[in-house]
Design a protein around this motif. Structure first.
Motif, PDB file in Angstrom:
ATOM      1  N   ALA A 129       1.047  -1.531  -0.210  1.00 31.65           N
ATOM      2  CA  ALA A 129       0.152   0.162   0.087  1.00 31.65           C
ATOM      3  C   ALA A 129       0.880   1.371   0.151  1.00 31.65           C
ATOM      4  O   ALA A 129       0.431   1.845  -1.059  1.00 31.65           O
ATOM      5  N   VAL A 130       1.812   1.396   0.765  1.00 32.71           N
ATOM      6  CA  VAL A 130       3.186   2.396   0.976  1.00 32.71           C
ATOM      7  C   VAL A 130       3.529   2.517  -1.023  1.00 32.71           C
ATOM      8  O   VAL A 130       3.597   4.148  -1.029  1.00 32.71           O
ATOM      9  N   GLU A 131       3.892   1.459  -1.154  1.00 33.05           N
ATOM     10  CA  GLU A 131       4.085   1.351  -2.272  1.00 33.05           C
ATOM     11  C   GLU A 131       3.660   2.079  -3.903  1.00 33.05           C
ATOM     12  O   GLU A 131       3.800   2.883  -4.805  1.00 33.05           O
ATOM     13  N   ALA A 132       2.370   1.992  -3.547  1.00 31.13           N
ATOM     14  CA  ALA A 132       1.204   2.250  -4.272  1.00 31.13           C
ATOM     15  C   ALA A 132       0.541   3.465  -4.306  1.00 31.13           C
ATOM     16  O   ALA A 132       1.005   4.774  -4.897  1.00 31.13           O
ATOM     17  N   MET A 133       0.947   4.133  -2.926  1.00 28.49           N
ATOM     18  CA  MET A 133       1.269   5.694  -2.730  1.00 28.49           C
ATOM     19  C   MET A 133       2.652   5.893  -3.034  1.00 28.49           C
ATOM     20  O   MET A 133       2.157   7.470  -3.954  1.00 28.49           O
ATOM     21  N   VAL A 134       3.194   5.958  -3.116  1.00 33.24           N
ATOM     22  CA  VAL A 134       5.053   6.214  -3.354  1.00 33.24           C
ATOM     23  C   VAL A 134       4.849   6.516  -5.516  1.00 33.24           C
ATOM     24  O   VAL A 134       5.002   7.321  -6.007  1.00 33.24           O
ATOM     25  N   GLN A 135       3.755   5.268  -6.308  1.00 26.08           N
ATOM     26  CA  GLN A 135       3.580   5.162  -7.158  1.00 26.08           C
ATOM     27  C   GLN A 135       2.173   6.295  -7.802  1.00 26.08           C
ATOM     28  O   GLN A 135       3.042   7.171  -9.032  1.00 26.08           O
ATOM     29  N   ALA A 136       1.479   6.623  -7.022  1.00 27.15           N
ATOM     30  CA  ALA A 136       0.636   7.579  -7.359  1.00 27.15           C
ATOM     31  C   ALA A 136       0.876   8.780  -7.653  1.00 27.15           C
ATOM     32  O   ALA A 136       0.913   9.842  -8.184  1.00 27.15           O
TER      33      ALA A 136
ATOM     34  N   HIS B 156       9.961   2.558  -7.481  1.00 26.09           N
ATOM     35  CA  HIS B 156      10.119   2.519  -5.954  1.00 26.09           C
ATOM     36  C   HIS B 156       9.719   1.305  -5.257  1.00 26.09           C
ATOM     37  O   HIS B 156       8.991  -0.247  -5.450  1.00 26.09           O
ATOM     38  N   VAL B 157      10.263   0.278  -4.396  1.00 24.87           N
ATOM     39  CA  VAL B 157      10.644  -0.385  -3.110  1.00 24.87           C
ATOM     40  C   VAL B 157      10.428  -0.075  -2.076  1.00 24.87           C
ATOM     41  O   VAL B 157      11.454   0.824  -1.644  1.00 24.87           O
ATOM     42  N   VAL B 158       9.253  -0.384  -1.519  1.00 22.52           N
ATOM     43  CA  VAL B 158       9.317  -0.687   0.246  1.00 22.52           C
ATOM     44  C   VAL B 158      10.092  -1.983   0.666  1.00 22.52           C
ATOM     45  O   VAL B 158       9.482  -2.498   0.609  1.00 22.52           O
ATOM     46  N   VAL B 159      10.206  -0.549   1.979  1.00 25.08           N
ATOM     47  CA  VAL B 159      10.833  -2.661   2.687  1.00 25.08           C
ATOM     48  C   VAL B 159      10.893  -1.895   4.609  1.00 25.08           C
ATOM     49  O   VAL B 159      11.175  -0.811   4.654  1.00 25.08           O
ATOM     50  N   ALA B 160      10.591  -2.899   4.986  1.00 19.80           N
ATOM     51  CA  ALA B 160      11.108  -2.494   6.648  1.00 19.80           C
ATOM     52  C   ALA B 160      12.290  -3.015   7.178  1.00 19.80           C
ATOM     53  O   ALA B 160      12.493  -4.237   6.903  1.00 19.80           O
ATOM     54  N   LEU B 161      13.414  -2.866   7.591  1.00 20.77           N
ATOM     55  CA  LEU B 161      14.236  -2.408   8.342  1.00 20.77           C
ATOM     56  C   LEU B 161      14.226  -2.766   9.858  1.00 20.77           C
ATOM     57  O   LEU B 161      13.534  -1.211  10.206  1.00 20.77           O
ATOM     58  N   PRO B 162      15.176  -3.794  10.745  1.00 16.92           N
ATOM     59  CA  PRO B 162      14.574  -3.733  12.202  1.00 16.92           C
ATOM     60  C   PRO B 162      15.114  -2.528  12.325  1.00 16.92           C
ATOM     61  O   PRO B 162      16.639  -1.595  12.074  1.00 16.92           O
TER      62      PRO B 162
END
Length: 95
Positions: free
Chosen positions: A6-13, A20-26
């Motif tokens: 969903a975050v990637e879709a927001m960025v793509q919009a 764009h790729v969204v990842v989660a880091l510790p």
């Protein structure tokens, strides 16, 4: 729990035509931090935050950091998520 897709879709919009790729880091304090990896050279967190607010998206969904870099891909052309996470860990050690 935040949907990275969903975050990637927001960025793509906001920034169509780029990857764009969204990842989660510790993160020791918060459990994890959201990071955007993009090939858009002038990607700006403030612009992304304004777009998120205009869309009614919580600030929590806005990536903490933006890493401008070519996005790793597999031989099939699909995003190589493990390589993207490793690259973000290596280039953003402060998270």
């Amino acid at each position: 729990m935040i949907s990275l897709a969903a975050v990637e879709a927001m960025v793509q919009a906001l920034w169509p035509g780029t990857t764009h790729v969204v990842v989660a880091l510790p993160d020791a304090r918060k459990g994890e931090q959201i990071v955007l990896v993009t090939d858009k050279p002038d990607a700006d967190r403030d612009a992304l935050l304004r777009h998120a607010q205009a869309q009614g998206v919580p600030e929590l969904w806005v990536p903490k950091a933006i890493l401008v870099s070519p996005v790793p891909v597999l031989g099939s052309g699909k995003t190589d998520y493990p390589a993207t996470v490793e690259m973000a860990r290596r280039l953003l050690p402060m998270l």
